[in-house]
Structure formats: structure tokens, C-alpha cells
Motif scaffolding. Structure first.
Motif, PDB file in Angstrom:
ATOM      1  N   PHE A 418       0.599  -0.678   0.289  1.00 20.45           N
ATOM      2  CA  PHE A 418       0.596   0.117  -0.183  1.00 20.45           C
ATOM      3  C   PHE A 418       0.806   0.707  -0.194  1.00 20.45           C
ATOM      4  O   PHE A 418       1.693   1.635   0.783  1.00 20.45           O
ATOM      5  CB  PHE A 418      -0.925   0.113   1.757  1.00 20.45           C
ATOM      6  N   GLU A 419       0.716   2.010  -0.867  1.00 21.07           N
ATOM      7  CA  GLU A 419       1.399   3.126  -0.932  1.00 21.07           C
ATOM      8  C   GLU A 419       0.688   4.809  -1.101  1.00 21.07           C
ATOM      9  O   GLU A 419      -0.858   4.650  -1.231  1.00 21.07           O
ATOM     10  CB  GLU A 419       1.657   3.242  -2.561  1.00 21.07           C
ATOM     11  N   ILE A 420       0.520   5.561  -0.666  1.00 26.22           N
ATOM     12  CA  ILE A 420       0.192   7.376  -0.924  1.00 26.22           C
ATOM     13  C   ILE A 420       0.996   8.219  -1.262  1.00 26.22           C
ATOM     14  O   ILE A 420       1.920   7.855  -0.982  1.00 26.22           O
ATOM     15  CB  ILE A 420      -0.416   7.213   0.629  1.00 26.22           C
ATOM     16  N   TYR A 421       0.505   9.281  -2.252  1.00 24.42           N
ATOM     17  CA  TYR A 421       1.049  10.192  -2.631  1.00 24.42           C
ATOM     18  C   TYR A 421       0.335  11.771  -2.750  1.00 24.42           C
ATOM     19  O   TYR A 421      -0.852  11.598  -2.364  1.00 24.42           O
ATOM     20  CB  TYR A 421       0.950   9.692  -4.646  1.00 24.42           C
ATOM     21  N   LYS A 422       1.244  12.587  -1.945  1.00 24.53           N
ATOM     22  CA  LYS A 422       0.866  13.455  -2.753  1.00 24.53           C
ATOM     23  C   LYS A 422       0.978  14.029  -3.561  1.00 24.53           C
ATOM     24  O   LYS A 422       2.576  14.522  -4.317  1.00 24.53           O
ATOM     25  CB  LYS A 422       1.371  14.718  -1.379  1.00 24.53           C
ATOM     26  N   GLY A 423       0.699  14.094  -5.124  1.00 19.74           N
ATOM     27  CA  GLY A 423       1.053  14.477  -6.315  1.00 19.74           C
ATOM     28  C   GLY A 423       1.618  13.447  -6.468  1.00 19.74           C
ATOM     29  O   GLY A 423       1.138  12.291  -6.688  1.00 19.74           O
ATOM     30  N   ALA A 424       2.540  14.045  -7.080  1.00 17.43           N
ATOM     31  CA  ALA A 424       3.778  12.765  -7.887  1.00 17.43           C
ATOM     32  C   ALA A 424       4.850  12.010  -6.190  1.00 17.43           C
ATOM     33  O   ALA A 424       5.470  11.092  -6.727  1.00 17.43           O
ATOM     34  CB  ALA A 424       4.708  12.978  -8.816  1.00 17.43           C
ATOM     35  N   THR A 425       5.200  12.895  -5.269  1.00 19.11           N
ATOM     36  CA  THR A 425       5.754  12.564  -4.161  1.00 19.11           C
ATOM     37  C   THR A 425       5.206  11.163  -3.174  1.00 19.11           C
ATOM     38  O   THR A 425       3.923  11.440  -2.690  1.00 19.11           O
ATOM     39  CB  THR A 425       6.212  13.220  -3.672  1.00 19.11           C
ATOM     40  N   PRO A 426       5.634  10.175  -2.617  1.00 16.81           N
ATOM     41  CA  PRO A 426       5.498   9.328  -1.575  1.00 16.81           C
ATOM     42  C   PRO A 426       5.973   9.734  -0.716  1.00 16.81           C
ATOM     43  O   PRO A 426       6.270  10.432  -0.662  1.00 16.81           O
ATOM     44  CB  PRO A 426       6.362   8.180  -2.235  1.00 16.81           C
ATOM     45  N   VAL A 427       4.378   9.558   0.366  1.00 18.21           N
ATOM     46  CA  VAL A 427       4.416  10.139   1.630  1.00 18.21           C
ATOM     47  C   VAL A 427       4.321   8.646   2.812  1.00 18.21           C
ATOM     48  O   VAL A 427       3.845   7.812   1.825  1.00 18.21           O
ATOM     49  CB  VAL A 427       3.804  10.827   2.351  1.00 18.21           C
ATOM     50  N   ASN A 428       5.278   8.776   3.498  1.00 16.45           N
ATOM     51  CA  ASN A 428       5.201   7.427   4.378  1.00 16.45           C
ATOM     52  C   ASN A 428       3.745   7.384   5.063  1.00 16.45           C
ATOM     53  O   ASN A 428       2.533   8.133   5.471  1.00 16.45           O
ATOM     54  CB  ASN A 428       5.691   7.964   5.318  1.00 16.45           C
ATOM     55  N   PRO A 429       2.911   6.230   4.982  1.00 11.74           N
ATOM     56  CA  PRO A 429       1.132   5.632   4.937  1.00 11.74           C
ATOM     57  C   PRO A 429       1.072   5.716   6.158  1.00 11.74           C
ATOM     58  O   PRO A 429       0.160   5.950   6.757  1.00 11.74           O
ATOM     59  CB  PRO A 429       1.266   4.304   4.260  1.00 11.74           C
TER      60      PRO A 429
END
Length: 436
Positions: A418-429
């Protein structure tokens, strides 16, 4: 003024005690959760041992156990620090109460001595008759009455302080016992951690004897990760480009409409036609955030998603994180990076959308499925799915099932990524999801 200072001080003490109690309760709750997760991992590990095969699954479980064990030891350290603070405060309270008790006893002894010396009725009468006037005699009579009452009150104070002192001493003893038990538990966990690390080294050695198979598994896994990352990035980039195109079209439509209205107005007023509108500014010059939030619906989704940071539901109902976000080194010494979380769960578990959004990608990646959902300027990606129940362009709601997690037939592992992105930048879920 002194009264208000005393009240303020008591409020500060009460607030500190409340915060500490909450912190202690949270640490105990987290330790219980860690124990539960470690028990589950231990059962999984024993199951792999019974198969008499050294596998990557054993290595993965050991790595997760070591991570959780280290977190549990840190948790115990925090509990010990809390107890040290409580012990220090209790010691201060005991010393303060003991000092108060000594002072009360000293004052009470002086009163008893005074009462003994003036116990006869004659002395009391002489004390009254020696008054200069009736007013002074009345005050001396009240003094004798109040002295007796005060002496009784002092005796009650002494008894109450003794009881409180006894309670504090018992509380201090219990806190010290709790700390000793925690230290024993900590030592036990450190010994277990050492054994797990030894087992990890041995397992790596055993796996190295099957280097060809291991390298092939690692190569296939790495290739799948690269392909998944590329698919996620392509989906996000395409969605951003589409958002820019829509933004440009909307700006162009507004400019043309404004020019048409201006021309119609000039014609109605018999004025010269206005100059042609300036060309629309390319949306490429605008930030990704402004492009993805160009519509009211997208802006609302972004704000709601951000507002739920730290309380979003997990993509599976039950699970244990076996690999966290960021750069890590494998037991074989390989440096790698994860854009999300690997979550071990039960076979056949449903994978759920963590928030309202629209599906922008459904793709088969080396035999398992990937789903990407957009939530305004945020994206979530769910991979290693055995099957999916959504399609591209479909709107989904929070906790809606979007598929079923896959189980690796060679290792028996059931893990969702599972991954979360803000725009094209991955963030720590982990900082976005609710505490597990």
C-alpha cells in the motif's frame, strides 16, 4: 493572591498527572498490541519451521519479529521512564508528608505541654480574672475554647497525614515493583531479540546454499516492484497531465466566453470590436497541487483527505506491517527503498479503499493486480491483489472492497502493498493511517 497561586499550582499538577496517566495508558495499550502481533508472527514462523524448509517467508517473518521486538523494547523503556518520574514524585511526596507530620507532632507536643501546665481550673480562672476589662476577658475565654478545638483538630491532622503517608509509601512500593517487573520483561525481550538475530544470520547462511533459487526469487520480486512503481508513476503522471489539459480547456472556454460577451456589448453600444484575447497561459506553468485541485469537488476531496490524516482506515481489516516506508537494508546487505507498507494479513482478506475517490488505474502486474485511486491531489495505490472488483473511472467510497489480496504459492505469504502519494511524491502511509 497566595490562594490563586496555590489553585494554579494544583491545576498544573493535576494536568501533569493526567497527561502522564494518558501516556502510560497509551504505552500499555501499544505494548499489548505488540505482544499480540509478535504472537501471531511467532505462530507463522513455527509453521514454516514445521515444513522443514528454509525460505524467504521465514526470513521475512524474522525481520518483522525483530522490528516489532525492537519497538516493544523502546516501549518498555518509555514505561520505565514514566515510572522513574512517578517514583521521584512519590519520594518527594513522602518526604514532604514526613516533614509535615514531624512539624504537626512538634506543634502538638507544645500544645500538650501548655495544656498540662494550665490544666487546673484555678489557673484558668486566674487567667480570666487578670483581664483588664470585660472585652479582654471575653476574648481570653474564647481563646481557651478555641485552643481546645484547635488541639483536637491538630490531632486529626496528624492521623490524616499518617494515613496519607502510609498510602503514598504503599503506592511507591507498588510502582517500584512494577518497574522491576518491566526491567525483567525488558531483559527477556533483549535475550529473545538476540536469539532472533542469531536465527536470522543462520537462515541467511542456509539460504545462501541455495543461492541460485534465492537470487531468482529476489530478481523476480525486484522486477515486480520496479514494474509496479512504474505503473503507479505512469498512472499519476497521466492523471496530472489530464488535469492540466482540462484546466487549459476550462481557461480557454472562459476566455472565449468573455471575448464573446465583450464583442456583443461593443456591438450593442456601436463601439469598435475589442482586441482579440491574449492566448491562454499554459497550465504546465501552474503547480501540480493547483491543477489537481482545479475543481470544487477535487479541492473538497483534498481538504477532507488531509483533515483525516492520522485517522484513515487501513487497507485491510487486520494486518501486521512487515516492511515500512523508506530506505532499508535487507539481511543479505542489499540496500533498498520502499514507497509504502508491506502488510501481512489473512488469506482471502479483502483490500479496501481508505477514502472516497475515483479509480484511475487497474492493471495486471506479473500475475497480480494493481489499483490506483485519486482523492483530489492525493493518490493511493494497492498492489499484490489476487482479484479486483472495480474498474477504471469508477467512484469508490471509504472502506469499499476493491479486491482480494494475493497469497504467494511458493512461500504461503499473504501480503498487500500500500502506498500514498501527494501529487507525484510518495509519503509515509503510517502517519496517515489510524493507529493499528
Amino acid at each position: 493572591m497566595k490562594f490563586f497561586k496555590a489553585v494554579f499550582f494544583l491545576l498544573l499538577v493535576f494536568a501533569a498527572v493526567t497527561v502522564r496517566a494518558q501516556s502510560s495508558d497509551e504505552l500499555k495499550r501499544r505494548k499489548a498490541q505488540l505482544n499480540k502481533e509478535l504472537e501471531q508472527l511467532n505462530e507463522d514462523y513455527q509453521e514454516t519451521l514445521n515444513n522443514k524448509k528454509a525460505s524467504l517467508k521465514q526470513l521475512s517473518i524474522l525481520k518483522a519479529q525483530i522490528n516489532l521486538r525492537q519497538e516493544k523494547i523502546e516501549n518498555i523503556n518509555s514505561e520505565v521512564r514514566n515510572l522513574d518520574n512517578q517514583i521521584s514524585e512519590s519520594n518527594n511526596n513522602v518526604r514532604s508528608l514526613q516533614s509535615q507530620l514531624d512539624q504537626l507532632k512538634k506543634e502538638y507536643a507544645a500544645m500538650i505541654l501548655f495544656a498540662y501546665r494550665n490544666q487546673s481550673a484555678y489557673n484558668k480562672m486566674m487567667f480570666l480574672f487578670a483581664s483588664k476589662d470585660f472585652n479582654q476577658a471575653y476574648k481570653r475565654l474564647k481563646y481557651l475554647q478555641q485552643f481546645g478545638t484547635y488541639r483536637e483538630r491538630q490531632a486529626n491532622y496528624i492521623q490524616g497525614t499518617q494515613k496519607e503517608l502510609h498510602v503514598k509509601i504503599n503506592e511507591l512500593d507498588r510502582t517500584k515493583d512494577e518497574k522491576n517487573n518491566l526491567l525483567k520483561d525488558q531483559q527477556k525481550e533483549k535475550e529473545t531479540l538476540g536469539n532472533e538475530r542469531t536465527n536470522q544470520v543462520k537462515l541467511v547462511s542456509d539460504l545462501s546454499q541455495h543461492e541460485g533459487i534465492l537470487k531468482k526469487q529476489q530478481k523476480d520480486l525486484q522486477a515486480k516492484i520496479v514494474k509496479t512503481n512504474r505503473a503507479i508513476n505512469d498512472a499519476i503522471r497521466r492523471e496530472i497531465e489530464e488535469a492540466r489539459r482540462r484546466a487549459e480547456e476550462e481557461e480557454r472556454r472562459r476566455a472565449e466566453e468573455a471575448a464573446r460577451l465583450a464583442a456583443a456589448k461593443a456591438k450593442a453600444e456601436n463601439k469598435p470590436a475589442p482586441a482579440a484575447p491574449a492566448p491562454v497561459k499554459p497550465a504546465a506553468t501552474r503547480s501540480t497541487s493547483s491543477v489537481l485541485n482545479a475543481t470544487p469537488e477535487a479541492a473538497r476531496l483534498s481538504n477532507d483527505f488531509l483533515g483525516n490524516r492520522g485517522s484513515l482506515p487501513w487497507p485491510v481489516a487486520n494486518g501486521i506491517v512487515t516492511q515500512g516506508f523508506g530506505i532499508y537494508t535487507t539481511p543479505e546487505g542489499i540496500r533498498s527503498e520502499s514507497n509504502g507498507l508491506d502488510i501481512r494479513t489473512n488469506s482471502g482478506s479483502a483490500v479496501r479503499a481508505i477514502f472516497d475517490g475515483t479509480v484511475v488505474k487497474v492493471m495486471d502486474v506479473s500475475g497480480t493486480y494493481l489499483v490506483v485511486i485519486v482523492h483530489g491531489e492525493y493518490f493511493t495505490a494497492y498492489s499484490n491483489l489476487r482479484s479486483v472488483s472495480v474498474a477504471r473511472g469508477q467512484k469508490v467510497s471509504t472502506k469499499q472492497a476493491i479486491g482480494v489480496v494475493a497469497t504467494d504459492p511458493s512461500t504461503g505469504e499473504t501480503e498487500a502493498h500500500f502506498e500514498i502519494y501527494k501529487g507525484a511524491t510518495p509519503v509515509n502511509p503510517k502517519i496517515w493511517l489510524a493507529p493499528n
